[in-house]
Design a protein around this motif. Sequence first.
Motif, PDB file in Angstrom:
ATOM      1  N   GLU A 137     -98.476 -17.610  88.860  1.00  0.00           N
ATOM      2  CA  GLU A 137     -97.254 -18.051  89.546  1.00  0.00           C
ATOM      3  C   GLU A 137     -96.924 -17.121  90.708  1.00  0.00           C
ATOM      4  O   GLU A 137     -95.848 -16.517  90.745  1.00  0.00           O
ATOM      5  CB  GLU A 137     -96.071 -18.087  88.568  1.00  0.00           C
ATOM      6  CG  GLU A 137     -96.397 -18.856  87.309  1.00  0.00           C
ATOM      7  CD  GLU A 137     -95.160 -19.191  86.475  1.00  0.00           C
ATOM      8  OE1 GLU A 137     -94.039 -18.969  86.969  1.00  0.00           O
ATOM      9  OE2 GLU A 137     -95.326 -19.703  85.373  1.00  0.00           O
ATOM     10  N   SER A 151     -93.475 -24.438  80.204  1.00  0.00           N
ATOM     11  CA  SER A 151     -93.299 -23.026  79.910  1.00  0.00           C
ATOM     12  C   SER A 151     -93.725 -22.741  78.472  1.00  0.00           C
ATOM     13  O   SER A 151     -93.436 -23.500  77.556  1.00  0.00           O
ATOM     14  CB  SER A 151     -91.830 -22.675  80.111  1.00  0.00           C
ATOM     15  OG  SER A 151     -91.655 -21.319  79.959  1.00  0.00           O
ATOM     16  N   SER A 193    -100.370 -18.359  81.161  1.00  0.00           N
ATOM     17  CA  SER A 193    -100.558 -16.944  81.474  1.00  0.00           C
ATOM     18  C   SER A 193    -101.528 -16.314  80.492  1.00  0.00           C
ATOM     19  O   SER A 193    -102.390 -15.520  80.867  1.00  0.00           O
ATOM     20  CB  SER A 193     -99.228 -16.198  81.407  1.00  0.00           C
ATOM     21  OG  SER A 193     -98.322 -16.758  82.310  1.00  0.00           O
ATOM     22  N   THR A 194    -101.370 -16.651  79.233  1.00  0.00           N
ATOM     23  CA  THR A 194    -102.250 -16.089  78.212  1.00  0.00           C
ATOM     24  C   THR A 194    -103.715 -16.376  78.548  1.00  0.00           C
ATOM     25  O   THR A 194    -104.567 -15.494  78.477  1.00  0.00           O
ATOM     26  CB  THR A 194    -101.901 -16.693  76.844  1.00  0.00           C
ATOM     27  OG1 THR A 194    -100.510 -16.514  76.614  1.00  0.00           O
ATOM     28  CG2 THR A 194    -102.706 -16.052  75.740  1.00  0.00           C
TER      29      THR A 194
HETATM   30  N1  ATP Z   1     -97.092 -10.502  73.790  1.00  0.00           N
HETATM   31  C1  ATP Z   1     -96.908 -11.621  73.091  1.00  0.00           C
HETATM   32  N2  ATP Z   1     -96.822 -11.557  71.736  1.00  0.00           N
HETATM   33  C2  ATP Z   1     -96.651 -12.674  70.997  1.00  0.00           C
HETATM   34  N3  ATP Z   1     -96.537 -13.900  71.518  1.00  0.00           N
HETATM   35  C3  ATP Z   1     -96.610 -14.031  72.857  1.00  0.00           C
HETATM   36  C4  ATP Z   1     -96.794 -12.902  73.713  1.00  0.00           C
HETATM   37  N4  ATP Z   1     -96.809 -13.312  74.981  1.00  0.00           N
HETATM   38  C5  ATP Z   1     -96.650 -14.653  74.921  1.00  0.00           C
HETATM   39  N5  ATP Z   1     -96.531 -15.085  73.660  1.00  0.00           N
HETATM   40  C6  ATP Z   1     -96.388 -16.478  73.199  1.00  0.00           C
HETATM   41  O1  ATP Z   1     -97.552 -17.185  73.539  1.00  0.00           O
HETATM   42  C7  ATP Z   1     -97.239 -18.457  74.019  1.00  0.00           C
HETATM   43  C8  ATP Z   1     -97.851 -18.662  75.401  1.00  0.00           C
HETATM   44  O2  ATP Z   1     -97.205 -17.780  76.316  1.00  0.00           O
HETATM   45  P1  ATP Z   1     -97.563 -17.725  77.874  1.00  0.00           P
HETATM   46  O3  ATP Z   1     -96.853 -16.576  78.448  1.00  0.00           O
HETATM   47  O4  ATP Z   1     -99.019 -17.765  78.002  1.00  0.00           O
HETATM   48  O5  ATP Z   1     -96.938 -19.073  78.399  1.00  0.00           O
HETATM   49  P2  ATP Z   1     -96.911 -19.638  79.899  1.00  0.00           P
HETATM   50  O6  ATP Z   1     -97.542 -20.951  79.834  1.00  0.00           O
HETATM   51  O7  ATP Z   1     -97.452 -18.658  80.834  1.00  0.00           O
HETATM   52  O8  ATP Z   1     -95.354 -19.812  80.135  1.00  0.00           O
HETATM   53  P3  ATP Z   1     -94.512 -19.571  81.476  1.00  0.00           P
HETATM   54  O9  ATP Z   1     -94.672 -20.775  82.290  1.00  0.00           O
HETATM   55  O10 ATP Z   1     -93.124 -19.418  80.952  1.00  0.00           O
HETATM   56  O11 ATP Z   1     -95.031 -18.344  82.102  1.00  0.00           O
HETATM   57  C9  ATP Z   1     -95.731 -18.569  74.028  1.00  0.00           C
HETATM   58  O12 ATP Z   1     -95.346 -19.264  72.852  1.00  0.00           O
HETATM   59  C10 ATP Z   1     -95.258 -17.161  73.936  1.00  0.00           C
HETATM   60  O13 ATP Z   1     -94.054 -17.078  73.218  1.00  0.00           O
END
Ligand code: ATP
Lengths: 311, 304, 309, 259, 259
Positions: free
Chosen positions: E181, E45, E50-51
């Motif tokens: 997801e 996580s 997602s980013t």
């Molecule tokens: N809008 C935002 N502004 C600033 N930081 C963000 C934002 N969205 C996500 N982040 C940060 O960017 C990083 C990557 O987030 P992301 O949502 O891509 O993770 P993920 O791998 O999809 O996690 P998950 O499995 O929980 O969905 C994380 O550290 C998160 O805190």
Amino acid sequence: MTAHNASDLPRISDRLAKNALRNVSERIIEAILFAAAAVSVLTTIGIVYVLVSESIHFFAQVSIVDFLTDTQWTPLFDDAHFGIMVLVSGTLVSSFVALAVAIPMGTIIAIYLSEFANPKVREIAKPVLELLGGIPTIVFGYFALLIVTPVLQKIFPELPGFSLLSAGLVMGIMIVPYVASLSEDAMRAVPMSLREGAFAMGSTRLYTALHVVVPAAFSGLAASYILGISRAVGETMILAVAAGMQPNLTWNPMEPAATITSYIVQVALGDLPHGSIGYQTIFAAGLTLLLITLCFNILGQWLRRKFRENY
Amino acid sequence: KIDGSSTVYPITEAVAEEFQKAKKNAIKVTVGISGTGGGFKKFCRDETDLSNASRPITAKEMEDCKAAGVEYIEMPVAYDALTVVINPKNSFLKQATVDELKTLWEPAAQGKVMKWNQVNPAWPDAPVKLFGAGADSGTFEYFTEAIVGKAKSSRGDYTASEDDNVLVQGVSRDVNAIGYFGYAYYAENMARLKGLPIVNPKTGKAVEPSGANVENGSYVPLSRPIFVYVKVKSLQKPEVKEFVEFYMKSADKLVREVKYVPLPQSAYDFNLKHVKDMKKGTVFGGKNEVGITIEELMKREAKL
Amino acid sequence: MQPLTTEQIRAVIARGKAKDAIFQAVGILCLAIGLLVIFLLVGDMVIRGAARLNLDFFTQFASRRAAQAGILSAWVGSLLVMLVTACAAVPLGVAAGLYLEEYAKRNLVTEIIEINITNLAAVPSIVYGLLALGIFVYAFGFGQSILTAGLTLALLILPIVIVATREAIRAIPGMIREGSMAVGATRWQTCRYHIIPYAMPGILTGVIIGLARAIGETAPIITIGALTFIAFLPPLPFTETTEGSAGLFEWLMSPFTVMPIQIFNWTSRPDPAFEVNAAAAGFVLMAMVLTMNGLAIWLRYRMRKNIKW
Amino acid sequence: MQIHDKPALKAEARSFNFFYGEVQALKNINMPIYDKKVTALIGPSGCGKSTYLRSFNRMHDLYPGNRYEGEIRFHPDNTNLLSPEVDPIEVRMRVGMVFQKPNPFPKTIYENVAYGLRVRGERNKRVLDDKVEHALKGAAIWGEVKDRLQDLAPNLSGGQQQRLCIARALATDPELLLFDEPTSALDPIATGAIEELVHELKKRVTILIVTHNMQQAARVSDYTAYMYLGEMIEFGKTDEIFIKPQDKRTEDYITGRHG
Amino acid sequence: MQIHDKPALKAEARSFNFFYGEVQALKNINMPIYDKKVTALIGPSGCGKSTYLRSFNRMHDLYPGNRYEGEIRFHPDNTNLLSPEVDPIEVRMRVGMVFQKPNPFPKTIYENVAYGLRVRGERNKRVLDDKVEHALKGAAIWGEVKDRLQDLAPNLSGGQQQRLCIARALATDPELLLFDEPTSALDPIATGAIEELVHELKKRVTILIVTHNMQQAARVSDYTAYMYLGEMIEFGKTDEIFIKPQDKRTEDYITGRHG
Ligand SMILES: Nc1ncnc2c1ncn2[C@@H]1O[C@H](COP(=O)(O)OP(=O)(O)OP(=O)(O)O)[C@@H](O)[C@H]1O
Ligand SMILES: Nc1ncnc2c1ncn2[C@@H]1O[C@H](COP(=O)(O)OP(=O)(O)OP(=O)(O)O)[C@@H](O)[C@H]1O
Ligand SMILES: [Mg+2]
Ligand SMILES: [Mg+2]
């Protein structure tokens, strides 16, 4: 590797380029919406312009020092005095009385509706309460004069027939729904998870409400109080009817007094020639009123920023 | 289109109502209440056809009208008697002289004359509660001029209201109260108020406020004529002319109905004659006068 | 320190519950006071005004005779003024709310607009009256017309509409927005197909609450100078009048009176018989407000039923 | 030794059913909770894990229309937690809870931890200071916050907030601690810290933890219960459940054939 | 055969960095996406899955302060999706997306699916009807909803809603479909249906799917990428990644030593 034949390629690339027409129409729409948002700024500019331009004539004849320090307000009399503090005191005292009723009562009702009452009661009580805000204020004025004042005179026999106290009390009742309804909204916006956290610690409803929900919603509560204050400061008809319209520099709610707003309607209804100094006083008074509400608002903004929702 | 004083409003409203009824609603009349000053302002800006006024036009307003090229005819339409009222339970006040009232109301009294016995030692040692018209009304102006001797010169520490019902309430609830307002409000509330007889400065006799006493000219100095000003240019419109004629013909009956005191019929006829002769202007020369009778007015020569 | 015994815990809980109960009683009491005042005022108006509450009252013009006076021009005036107010405030307010929530970038201009809106919400209504007098009546030359009054009240309730719009928009989950943009919609398409329709219940509630407030406003309308005897209705579009044929928008410039002004006028009459009229008219005004509030609740309920996520 | 195999009972669900209004969310659950052990609840989303967990501190009483049936016995005093005679507030004072999303109160760090004590009427500053420090140490966060006790709690990082919430629950010495997916909102490092903490805590309190992460269940728990569609499918020692599940559905879930 | 081992490229990230304001969320990512294949993104996580996914349809453009660096090349036309000259709206018309929580619009089923077409200016009722039916069939939900196209979409069950969202994305014939997801909010049966659908869909479109469920990645994907703290640690054929990860961190994650 030949999913798309060659002739497709330029077409697809074209599509990816910015679509000029769509861009322009989006821009135009954004500009229109911005213009709508700007109307509110224009309104403010308009208000300030109207008040200031007339006030300038006024202050050309009356010095600001006199305006602020004189203890008499007799602009229409032969022996004219322009001590705005007289009206300001009436405004502040009546607002204070009103808020002393509206803030506690509004907050208690809000807490009760959001934390105690069952949803059905809330759904009915809130709109009904909001009706209080819909009653013409002149009706409240006569309510204060004909019902509340006599009752108060039973308690305080020396109370005169017109007083800031009874006008203020009724004004307070009128403001209650504004405070209650906005505070209730703010408290309901507090996430359930916070409340569950508090209950899980074994706290009672009241404890949860006072120690968790109220602090969490504080900025919303502050906003509702500020709106209540502006309502009180700006209320006109109740005071015009029940507070006595007597320019009287007093901090005692048991006395009759005139307020800025009641002075303005009085003149607006009167026989005064336009362009006279007496007529210009209403703009100077209006400007003072605007500045007072602005002060409270800045205070409110500051409070909100300080206690921004942190949940 | 009519605007102006709230004092004259009930009369003009009654006339307008009857007039519309008579014309089967074919002609629209609006009557506004902007106050005498507000009314004249609009009148001199050429926005209205008639202006209700509870006082004669002032020099400043005359200038404004002249600047805008507005010419007018002045028509007194009724008497308004200011009534000094007290609480019916008040037992010591039987009458009052102008001087007594002056002691009570003059600016010098502010903050000093707070007890009845300061005015007249025969009266009790009880606080005085004062009620009066708002400082921007014609009533106020006339009362101060008649009693204190100088327009707008009054003490400021009294309960002022534009809404005379509020004053009625105030006086009817307080034994020690004294107040003044238009006769009509007294006439409608005789049960709750007592009208204070005023000593006529010329005859030395106390005169009750009543329709008859106003009409016969003995209720002085607190009765005054009230006016309607009509724009000369508008008289060319047939409906305005008709309205003015209707006004003068039905004035006697309607004025009585709304509890004002009508002028003698001769005065109304005189007004109509002025209209016919286009006798423009005011007879007051821009100043208000106290205690003037209608006969005197009719003799004067109007000026623009 | 010892952990508390069961008895001690029970004592603490009992105390806490007693406070709960006391507060609950106080809360109900406060609520009851508020409701009592409403019932008192409304009841009083009904009782005193009952004699005049009949059909004639609605179909007669104002008159100097209390028993014949009606509120025809007043209620028509109120409705028309509200129409203008709504037509001006709703598009402006919704557009401004949309801009601030969906388009505005965080910068100084946005900041100024936002602070300004909160300030406007707090400006006393009588100050709007002064504004209208200076701008609409004299500068724009609209005179004391329905248009002036409608626009004045529109400005007055604009902050309410904007705030309601923004709240409603904020309640729409971001994923709806993303879902729409993800299929290639532009921002405006997203607003038009989703944001505005889904925010509509909230917007309508705000508008109606704003209108309910506007319909009872006396002070700004008095300041405009609209306290008049009006024994006729504004011209219907395209009807013949003495001044010739009325256009579609002629009524906008017509002189008018509204309910609160009529009430104010009647309460300041010398003849006590008018107080009955004032009470009856007050009740009618309350009923109008009540109907509006009821309408708001019903609409919100109806529309919410179809919107869930 | 027998005593090691079957430790003392802390609580026990007996023919427990739960209804959200008309909808039955839990069906005839029977399950022991052993004293000073960690019991994990696993199962697919929506199977009723949270619903079950929240029954232990009568959280469902906060919302109208919910209904319990059957018993949850609490030991050593053998009270039925669900009985209408039992005050839910009293239950909550004995059973602490930590939520999925950290939910610190909008107060200072100190006040967050002292909250439960204040609710219990504690006013003595010395006692409060002591207990707050103790609880923060117990939640392995003292070192990070000891110099900023007067800072607002919502300014802490997610992992710190969650540990603060644990400290808040610990401060009142609960007998049973409920964790509802306490790490699902946290990053791996914070997750590691919390898992370690759970391991520490079981020396002092009984723990019931919901997780959707089977590895986590395997790492931290002594016992595991698998739930499916409101039913308790299987309960047993964690090693046994993970190595040799008895039920086909448990096996499917553990080997990942399910969502 | 060589062609089978290395299929055509659909897209390709080249030295791609992404910033949320000052915070760098993705670091120097290089990765191919193969045409008509399913590529899974896994990782703990917060690692940036997602980013990364949302960069493919320029979702980050919706919020101020976000910044792309580097390129995502899109084939066959070799456009750089991230270039400022490229209209994000056009990108989104070619790249569909399905979200974690089903997010049908509160409109009818029909309108949900037709929405993408309406946005493109399609007004012809016949064309719309056709395409809606086609998309619903493609998302394997036609049978369940064909008689209730005018019902409100939010009244469907979670799994149906998610398939409806897939149909919505399919209706406009995207070349690449992004799934974030897509089953994490669904029950096992719905999950199974979606997984099957993904399998079907790859005949027609390229798919990039984020999942936190390694079993799911193993089941549905041809290629897998493991991300950690914003970096792309490992990319390869799914079988290879799961059987013999090259990187210690990937191995730790797959065997469950991480959150
Ligand atoms: N809008 C935002 N502004 C600033 N930081 C963000 C934002 N969205 C996500 N982040 C940060 O960017 C990083 C990557 O987030 P992301 O949502 O891509 O993770 P993920 O791998 O999809 O996690 P998950 O499995 O929980 O969905 C994380 O550290 C998160 O805190
Ligand atoms: N307040 C409620 N009212 C009605 N039904 C509810 C409510 N809360 C939960 N449910 C239903 O009860 C069932 C069990 O929900 P619960 O939250 O206990 O599942 P869970 O196992 O905790 O799932 P997750 O892993 O997603 O947290 C679900 O079908 C859910 O839809
Ligand atoms: Mg759960
Ligand atoms: Mg994600």
